[in-house]
Design an enzyme around this catalytic site. Structure first.
Site, short mmCIF file in Angstrom:
data_model
loop_
_atom_site.label_atom_id
_atom_site.label_comp_id
_atom_site.label_asym_id
_atom_site.label_seq_id
_atom_site.Cartn_x
_atom_site.Cartn_y
_atom_site.Cartn_z
N SER A 46 0.83 -1.21 0.00
CA SER A 46 0.00 0.00 0.00
C SER A 46 0.86 1.26 0.00
O SER A 46 0.35 2.35 -0.24
CB SER A 46 -0.92 0.01 1.22
OG SER A 46 -0.20 -0.21 2.42
N GLU A 181 -9.55 -9.58 3.82
CA GLU A 181 -9.86 -8.19 3.52
C GLU A 181 -11.23 -8.06 2.86
O GLU A 181 -11.53 -8.74 1.87
CB GLU A 181 -8.80 -7.58 2.61
CG GLU A 181 -9.05 -6.11 2.28
CD GLU A 181 -7.87 -5.41 1.65
OE1 GLU A 181 -8.00 -4.21 1.34
OE2 GLU A 181 -6.81 -6.05 1.47
#
Length: 263
Positions: A46, A181
Protein backbone atom coordinates in the site's frame (compact mmCIF):
# COMPACT_ATOMS: atom_id res chain seq x y z
CA UNK A 1 6.70 -4.68 25.44
CA UNK A 2 8.01 -8.24 25.01
CA UNK A 3 9.46 -9.29 21.68
CA UNK A 4 6.68 -10.57 19.45
CA UNK A 5 7.22 -13.86 17.65
CA UNK A 6 5.06 -16.13 15.55
CA UNK A 7 4.83 -18.50 18.52
CA UNK A 8 3.51 -15.66 20.72
CA UNK A 9 0.91 -14.69 18.12
CA UNK A 10 -0.24 -18.30 17.83
CA UNK A 11 -0.52 -18.51 21.62
CA UNK A 12 -2.56 -15.30 21.64
CA UNK A 13 -5.05 -16.86 19.21
CA UNK A 14 -5.27 -20.05 21.24
CA UNK A 15 -5.92 -18.02 24.40
CA UNK A 16 -8.47 -15.76 22.73
CA UNK A 17 -6.28 -12.65 23.12
CA UNK A 18 -6.57 -10.20 20.26
CA UNK A 19 -3.53 -8.28 19.03
CA UNK A 20 -3.16 -5.12 16.98
CA UNK A 21 -1.50 -4.86 13.57
CA UNK A 22 -0.65 -1.66 11.68
CA UNK A 23 1.05 -0.82 8.41
CA UNK A 24 4.37 0.98 8.69
CA UNK A 25 6.78 2.23 6.06
CA UNK A 26 9.54 3.99 8.02
CA UNK A 27 11.57 3.85 11.22
CA UNK A 28 9.87 6.77 12.95
CA UNK A 29 6.35 5.36 12.66
CA UNK A 30 7.61 1.90 13.61
CA UNK A 31 9.10 3.30 16.81
CA UNK A 32 5.84 5.05 17.75
CA UNK A 33 3.80 1.94 16.96
CA UNK A 34 6.03 -0.21 19.16
CA UNK A 35 5.73 2.25 22.04
CA UNK A 36 1.94 2.18 21.58
CA UNK A 37 1.81 -1.58 22.11
CA UNK A 38 1.14 -2.68 18.54
CA UNK A 39 2.31 -6.27 18.17
CA UNK A 40 2.64 -6.69 14.41
CA UNK A 41 3.78 -4.25 11.71
CA UNK A 42 2.93 -4.85 8.06
CA UNK A 43 5.24 -3.26 5.52
CA UNK A 44 2.48 -3.10 2.95
CA UNK A 45 2.67 -2.60 -0.78
CA UNK A 46 0.00 0.00 0.00
CA UNK A 47 3.05 2.27 0.11
CA UNK A 48 2.43 2.54 -3.63
CA UNK A 49 -0.78 4.42 -2.83
CA UNK A 50 0.05 6.36 0.33
CA UNK A 51 3.79 7.02 -0.08
CA UNK A 52 4.24 7.12 -3.86
CA UNK A 53 0.84 8.55 -4.78
CA UNK A 54 0.01 5.83 -7.29
CA UNK A 55 -3.51 4.67 -8.11
CA UNK A 56 -2.77 1.03 -7.23
CA UNK A 57 -0.18 -1.25 -5.66
CA UNK A 58 0.74 -2.85 -9.00
CA UNK A 59 3.83 -0.68 -9.82
CA UNK A 60 5.58 -1.43 -6.50
CA UNK A 61 8.83 -3.38 -6.93
CA UNK A 62 10.52 -5.94 -4.69
CA UNK A 63 13.50 -3.58 -4.25
CA UNK A 64 11.17 -0.92 -2.85
CA UNK A 65 9.60 -3.40 -0.46
CA UNK A 66 13.04 -4.46 0.76
CA UNK A 67 14.07 -0.82 1.26
CA UNK A 68 11.02 -0.01 3.39
CA UNK A 69 11.38 -3.27 5.32
CA UNK A 70 14.90 -2.26 6.30
CA UNK A 71 13.63 1.18 7.34
CA UNK A 72 10.90 -0.26 9.56
CA UNK A 73 13.28 -2.79 11.06
CA UNK A 74 15.57 -0.01 12.24
CA UNK A 75 12.71 1.55 14.20
CA UNK A 76 11.61 -1.43 16.28
CA UNK A 77 13.17 -4.18 18.37
CA UNK A 78 10.02 -5.93 19.56
CA UNK A 79 7.32 -5.84 16.85
CA UNK A 80 6.71 -8.80 14.53
CA UNK A 81 7.45 -7.63 10.96
CA UNK A 82 5.50 -8.85 7.95
CA UNK A 83 6.36 -7.68 4.42
CA UNK A 84 4.18 -7.80 1.33
CA UNK A 85 5.45 -9.54 -1.76
CA UNK A 86 4.47 -7.18 -4.59
CA UNK A 87 2.64 -7.82 -7.84
CA UNK A 88 3.99 -10.77 -9.87
CA UNK A 89 6.92 -11.33 -7.52
CA UNK A 90 5.63 -14.85 -6.72
CA UNK A 91 4.10 -16.07 -9.99
CA UNK A 92 6.31 -19.20 -9.87
CA UNK A 93 7.60 -21.06 -6.80
CA UNK A 94 11.27 -20.49 -7.62
CA UNK A 95 10.61 -16.77 -8.14
CA UNK A 96 8.69 -16.59 -4.86
CA UNK A 97 11.56 -18.24 -2.98
CA UNK A 98 14.14 -15.80 -4.33
CA UNK A 99 12.03 -12.71 -3.63
CA UNK A 100 10.97 -13.91 -0.18
CA UNK A 101 14.64 -14.45 0.66
CA UNK A 102 15.34 -10.82 -0.29
CA UNK A 103 12.64 -9.56 2.09
CA UNK A 104 13.76 -11.86 4.90
CA UNK A 105 17.35 -10.65 4.48
CA UNK A 106 15.98 -7.10 4.70
CA UNK A 107 14.56 -7.89 8.14
CA UNK A 108 11.07 -9.33 7.61
CA UNK A 109 9.95 -12.07 9.97
CA UNK A 110 7.24 -13.16 7.54
CA UNK A 111 6.15 -12.46 3.96
CA UNK A 112 2.58 -12.06 2.66
CA UNK A 113 1.13 -13.27 -0.64
CA UNK A 114 -2.27 -12.57 -2.22
CA UNK A 115 -4.19 -15.46 -3.75
CA UNK A 116 -6.13 -18.65 -3.21
CA UNK A 117 -5.57 -22.36 -3.72
CA UNK A 118 -3.44 -21.80 -6.83
CA UNK A 119 -0.70 -20.71 -4.41
CA UNK A 120 -0.71 -23.97 -2.45
CA UNK A 121 2.41 -25.44 -4.08
CA UNK A 122 4.30 -22.17 -3.66
CA UNK A 123 3.24 -22.00 -0.03
CA UNK A 124 4.30 -25.60 0.52
CA UNK A 125 7.76 -25.05 -0.95
CA UNK A 126 8.30 -21.84 1.00
CA UNK A 127 7.13 -23.45 4.25
CA UNK A 128 9.40 -26.47 3.72
CA UNK A 129 12.34 -24.09 3.37
CA UNK A 130 11.59 -22.30 6.61
CA UNK A 131 9.98 -19.13 5.28
CA UNK A 132 7.09 -17.96 7.50
CA UNK A 133 4.26 -16.71 5.34
CA UNK A 134 0.87 -15.08 5.53
CA UNK A 135 -1.87 -15.74 2.99
CA UNK A 136 -4.27 -12.99 1.90
CA UNK A 137 -7.86 -13.70 0.78
CA UNK A 138 -10.99 -11.70 0.05
CA UNK A 139 -10.31 -8.40 -1.65
CA UNK A 140 -6.89 -8.69 -3.28
CA UNK A 141 -5.57 -5.18 -4.02
CA UNK A 142 -3.06 -6.48 -6.56
CA UNK A 143 -5.99 -7.99 -8.50
CA UNK A 144 -8.44 -5.10 -7.99
CA UNK A 145 -8.59 -4.30 -11.72
CA UNK A 146 -9.62 -7.85 -12.57
CA UNK A 147 -12.04 -7.95 -9.61
CA UNK A 148 -13.78 -4.81 -10.87
CA UNK A 149 -12.43 -2.42 -8.24
CA UNK A 150 -12.16 -2.33 -4.46
CA UNK A 151 -15.35 -4.24 -3.69
CA UNK A 152 -16.62 -6.53 -0.94
CA UNK A 153 -15.87 -10.18 -1.67
CA UNK A 154 -17.59 -13.38 -0.55
CA UNK A 155 -21.12 -12.01 -0.39
CA UNK A 156 -22.65 -14.81 -2.48
CA UNK A 157 -22.79 -18.28 -0.86
CA UNK A 158 -20.60 -19.91 -3.51
CA UNK A 159 -17.98 -17.16 -3.27
CA UNK A 160 -17.96 -17.38 0.52
CA UNK A 161 -17.50 -21.16 0.38
CA UNK A 162 -14.60 -20.75 -2.05
CA UNK A 163 -12.82 -18.32 0.29
CA UNK A 164 -13.29 -20.74 3.19
CA UNK A 165 -11.95 -23.65 1.13
CA UNK A 166 -8.98 -21.55 -0.04
CA UNK A 167 -8.19 -20.63 3.56
CA UNK A 168 -8.20 -24.27 4.65
CA UNK A 169 -6.10 -25.28 1.65
CA UNK A 170 -3.45 -22.63 2.31
CA UNK A 171 -3.28 -23.47 6.01
CA UNK A 172 -2.80 -27.13 5.14
CA UNK A 173 -0.06 -26.17 2.64
CA UNK A 174 1.85 -24.38 5.41
CA UNK A 175 0.57 -20.80 5.73
CA UNK A 176 1.27 -19.44 9.21
CA UNK A 177 -1.20 -16.55 9.20
CA UNK A 178 -4.06 -15.19 7.10
CA UNK A 179 -5.28 -11.71 6.20
CA UNK A 180 -8.98 -11.42 5.29
CA UNK A 181 -9.86 -8.19 3.52
CA UNK A 182 -13.36 -6.82 2.84
CA UNK A 183 -15.43 -9.95 3.44
CA UNK A 184 -18.68 -10.18 5.43
CA UNK A 185 -18.21 -10.31 9.20
CA UNK A 186 -19.97 -13.66 9.51
CA UNK A 187 -17.70 -15.25 6.91
CA UNK A 188 -14.64 -13.87 8.70
CA UNK A 189 -15.97 -15.29 11.97
CA UNK A 190 -16.45 -18.73 10.38
CA UNK A 191 -12.96 -18.77 8.87
CA UNK A 192 -11.30 -17.53 12.07
CA UNK A 193 -12.95 -20.34 14.03
CA UNK A 194 -12.07 -22.94 11.38
CA UNK A 195 -8.34 -22.19 11.27
CA UNK A 196 -5.62 -22.84 13.84
CA UNK A 197 -3.48 -19.99 12.50
CA UNK A 198 -4.06 -16.33 13.47
CA UNK A 199 -6.43 -14.40 11.22
CA UNK A 200 -6.02 -10.64 10.69
CA UNK A 201 -9.02 -8.70 9.46
CA UNK A 202 -9.31 -5.46 7.51
CA UNK A 203 -12.84 -4.44 6.66
CA UNK A 204 -13.89 -7.93 7.79
CA UNK A 205 -15.76 -7.26 11.02
CA UNK A 206 -14.85 -7.71 14.68
CA UNK A 207 -14.41 -11.48 15.00
CA UNK A 208 -10.86 -12.01 13.69
CA UNK A 209 -7.84 -12.54 15.93
CA UNK A 210 -6.31 -9.20 14.94
CA UNK A 211 -7.16 -6.05 13.03
CA UNK A 212 -4.93 -4.12 10.65
CA UNK A 213 -5.32 -0.58 9.37
CA UNK A 214 -3.22 1.44 6.99
CA UNK A 215 -1.45 3.87 9.33
CA UNK A 216 -2.40 6.83 7.15
CA UNK A 217 -6.09 5.89 7.50
CA UNK A 218 -5.79 5.47 11.28
CA UNK A 219 -4.19 8.92 11.56
CA UNK A 220 -6.62 10.74 9.26
CA UNK A 221 -4.00 11.51 6.63
CA UNK A 222 -5.60 9.64 3.72
CA UNK A 223 -7.71 11.78 1.40
CA UNK A 224 -10.38 9.10 0.89
CA UNK A 225 -10.23 6.57 3.75
CA UNK A 226 -12.38 3.44 3.46
CA UNK A 227 -15.58 3.19 5.48
CA UNK A 228 -14.11 0.59 7.83
CA UNK A 229 -11.22 2.85 8.87
CA UNK A 230 -11.32 5.05 11.97
CA UNK A 231 -9.43 8.32 12.39
CA UNK A 232 -7.89 7.82 15.82
CA UNK A 233 -6.06 11.12 15.74
CA UNK A 234 -9.46 12.82 15.91
CA UNK A 235 -9.90 11.24 19.35
CA UNK A 236 -6.38 11.86 20.70
CA UNK A 237 -3.98 14.74 21.22
CA UNK A 238 -0.91 13.15 19.59
CA UNK A 239 0.08 10.46 17.12
CA UNK A 240 1.44 8.40 19.99
CA UNK A 241 -1.86 8.60 21.87
CA UNK A 242 -3.83 7.82 18.70
CA UNK A 243 -1.85 4.64 18.03
CA UNK A 244 -2.16 3.60 21.68
CA UNK A 245 -5.94 4.11 21.48
CA UNK A 246 -6.08 1.98 18.33
CA UNK A 247 -4.05 -0.80 19.97
CA UNK A 248 -6.25 -0.69 23.06
CA UNK A 249 -9.53 -0.88 21.12
CA UNK A 250 -8.30 -3.78 19.02
CA UNK A 251 -7.04 -5.80 21.98
CA UNK A 252 -10.27 -5.15 23.91
CA UNK A 253 -12.35 -6.09 20.86
CA UNK A 254 -14.17 -2.75 20.60
CA UNK A 255 -12.79 -1.99 17.12
CA UNK A 256 -14.29 -2.37 14.66
CA UNK A 257 -17.72 -1.42 15.93
CA UNK A 258 -20.89 -1.42 13.85
CA UNK A 259 -20.06 1.93 12.26
CA UNK A 260 -16.77 0.52 10.95
CA UNK A 261 -18.07 -2.86 9.78
CA UNK A 262 -19.05 -3.17 6.14
CA UNK A 263 -21.58 -5.99 6.49
Amino acid sequence: MEKQTLARLRTAKSAGRKFATLTAYDASLARLAEQAGIACLLIGDSLGNVIQGRSSTVPVKIEEMAYHTRCVGRGTRHCFLMADMPFLSYARPEQALANAAELMRAGAHMVKLEGGAWLAETVRQMSERGIPLCAHLGLLPQSAIKLGGYRMQGTAPAAAQQILEDARCLEQAGADMLVLECVPAQLAKTITAALRIPVIGIGAGPHTDSQVLVAYDALGISATPPKFAKNYLAHADSIQAALALYADEVTRGTFPDTAHTLC
